[in-house]
Design an enzyme around this catalytic site. Sequence first.
Site, PDB file in Angstrom:
ATOM      1  N   LYS A 162       0.783  -1.256   0.133  1.00 23.56           N
ATOM      2  CA  LYS A 162       0.073   0.037  -0.167  1.00 23.56           C
ATOM      3  C   LYS A 162       0.731   1.374  -0.108  1.00 23.56           C
ATOM      4  O   LYS A 162       0.489   2.264  -0.680  1.00 23.56           O
ATOM      5  CB  LYS A 162      -0.850   0.005   1.411  1.00 23.56           C
ATOM      6  CG  LYS A 162      -1.900  -1.211   1.083  1.00 23.56           C
ATOM      7  CD  LYS A 162      -3.014  -1.142   2.133  1.00 23.56           C
ATOM      8  CE  LYS A 162      -3.934  -2.326   2.279  1.00 23.56           C
ATOM      9  NZ  LYS A 162      -4.553  -2.245   0.841  1.00 23.56           N
ATOM     10  N   GLU A 252      -9.207  -4.935  -1.399  1.00 12.05           N
ATOM     11  CA  GLU A 252      -8.847  -6.081  -1.693  1.00 12.05           C
ATOM     12  C   GLU A 252      -9.334  -6.858  -0.480  1.00 12.05           C
ATOM     13  O   GLU A 252      -9.047  -6.965   0.538  1.00 12.05           O
ATOM     14  CB  GLU A 252      -7.339  -6.340  -1.593  1.00 12.05           C
ATOM     15  CG  GLU A 252      -6.695  -7.476  -2.449  1.00 12.05           C
ATOM     16  CD  GLU A 252      -6.619  -8.608  -1.390  1.00 12.05           C
ATOM     17  OE1 GLU A 252      -7.404  -9.616  -1.962  1.00 12.05           O
ATOM     18  OE2 GLU A 252      -5.686  -8.745  -0.644  1.00 12.05           O
ATOM     19  N   CYS A 286      -5.812 -14.829   1.485  1.00 14.65           N
ATOM     20  CA  CYS A 286      -7.191 -14.474   0.586  1.00 14.65           C
ATOM     21  C   CYS A 286      -7.152 -15.275  -0.750  1.00 14.65           C
ATOM     22  O   CYS A 286      -8.398 -15.398  -0.785  1.00 14.65           O
ATOM     23  CB  CYS A 286      -7.079 -12.837   0.687  1.00 14.65           C
ATOM     24  SG  CYS A 286      -5.819 -12.283  -0.217  1.00 14.65           S
ATOM     25  N   GLU A 464      -4.263  -3.926  -6.496  1.00 12.57           N
ATOM     26  CA  GLU A 464      -2.695  -3.474  -5.822  1.00 12.57           C
ATOM     27  C   GLU A 464      -1.659  -4.026  -6.839  1.00 12.57           C
ATOM     28  O   GLU A 464      -2.160  -4.854  -7.638  1.00 12.57           O
ATOM     29  CB  GLU A 464      -2.548  -4.267  -4.822  1.00 12.57           C
ATOM     30  CG  GLU A 464      -3.818  -4.190  -3.764  1.00 12.57           C
ATOM     31  CD  GLU A 464      -3.364  -3.133  -2.630  1.00 12.57           C
ATOM     32  OE1 GLU A 464      -2.725  -2.076  -2.832  1.00 12.57           O
ATOM     33  OE2 GLU A 464      -4.186  -3.205  -1.427  1.00 12.57           O
TER      34      GLU A 464
END
EC number: 1.2.1.8
Length: 490
Positions: A162, A252, A286, A464
């Site tokens: 990030k 996300e 994830c 991202e």
Amino acid sequence: MPRFPDQLLYIGGRYVPARGGHTFEVVNPATGEVLANVHNADADDLDAAVDSAKAGQRHWAALTVVERSRILLRAVALLRERNDALAELETLNTGKPLSETRSVDIVTGADVLEYYAGVAQALQGVQVPLREGSFFYTRHEPLGVVGAIGAWNYPIQIALWKAAPALAAGNAMIFKPSEVTPLTALKLAEIFTEAGLPDGVFNVLPGDGASVGHALTEHPEIEKISFTGGTATGRKVMASASSSSLKDVTMELGGKSPLIVCADADLDLAADIAMMANFYSSGQVCTNGTRVFVPRALRTAFEARLLARVQRIHIGDPLDERTTFGPMVSAAHMQRVLEHIEQGKAEGARLLCGGERLRDGALAQGCYVAPTIFSDCTDVMTIVREEIFGPVLSLLTYDDEDEAITRANATSYGLAAGVVTPDLSRAHRLIHRLEAGICWINTWGESPAPMPVGGYKQSGVGRENGLATLQAYTRTKSVQVELERYASVF
């Protein structure tokens, strides 16, 4: 007595105590040891961080791209120099095996920072002639102060994913790490300051969502929010960000990703991929491929290969280099995973292995759940529909390609998908029909810095990594220039 001293907030290039005086404990999930008491930020701390970030961002944005890149590259060098120490801290806080954190977490985070330091010069506008005496040009300007909220599974990597594009584009960032795993984000802030980042350009505010997370998403002087976490929380973040000041958002979110094993697949390769797609990081990823579709005729052979590989998993102390499987990140998360497993049993899935908490010896002190495989699963089962975020593989059978695709897409998620087949024509045909933002053919899980990462449907908004993400941390200004005398109609 905690292992480490109290952990403060990081605002304006230095550690400061939380104004409200509240703290929370951070625990090693492998042993139950209290690692530290961490100061809990609140809205007043956020206001101070925003003021600091605004001042620092003006200085940061005024530097040339080359000057900013040099500072970011110094941070890359420091990250790599301290890889082992940071990895050990990450392992203590997350419970992930040291063999993982040393080779992946800091390494890949540093790679992303290096990538954006290198491509920052690509933020170039265009110049377009309109007629002989007039043209317009565009320029990419930083947003200003942006906010980010990290997840607990890859704390420092997510912080870098990030921060890297945001800082490379000339912004300042206020980062809220997960209250479960905040320790390495604070170390990252130290590294940025040591590398020469102006004070205030990267602030870290540990704390829970109620005390600081919500305030961050609705703060009127924050121009963008980047969030990684569950879909339900993502909806709340997006609503808060948009209702407060129409902030841009990157999300996300969760997934329930399909892995399709084709009839012509090498079953050993497919089993290797399925294991990595379900049990790496103890299943707390994830993008995990938790719905594994295998041709009905190959089910028994595939089950045998999976069970043989489960025997190779080394469960133990995450600091032991031999360990390849650690605990769940917390007792609360372990309980949620175990509840899903019990629901799978109750709904008729056939348990092949695992399905319980591990309590042998030293494991009893930690939050360990056995690697679990269910077969004879159906699409309506809870374990097939809901994200578990733990070491639970659901095996489903199919009869033809169209059926596999239809069922794979029958979900509200769309984060990742994969196909295993030696026939690349078939692989691309299937991948092009799968509704997912990240797809793999004959592999799983890698996310190199130049590759955009993000989901379809309720698995996310925006991306991202990749060049487009750098541009997403800017706004485009269009400027028309008239070279001849302006002709008014009045």
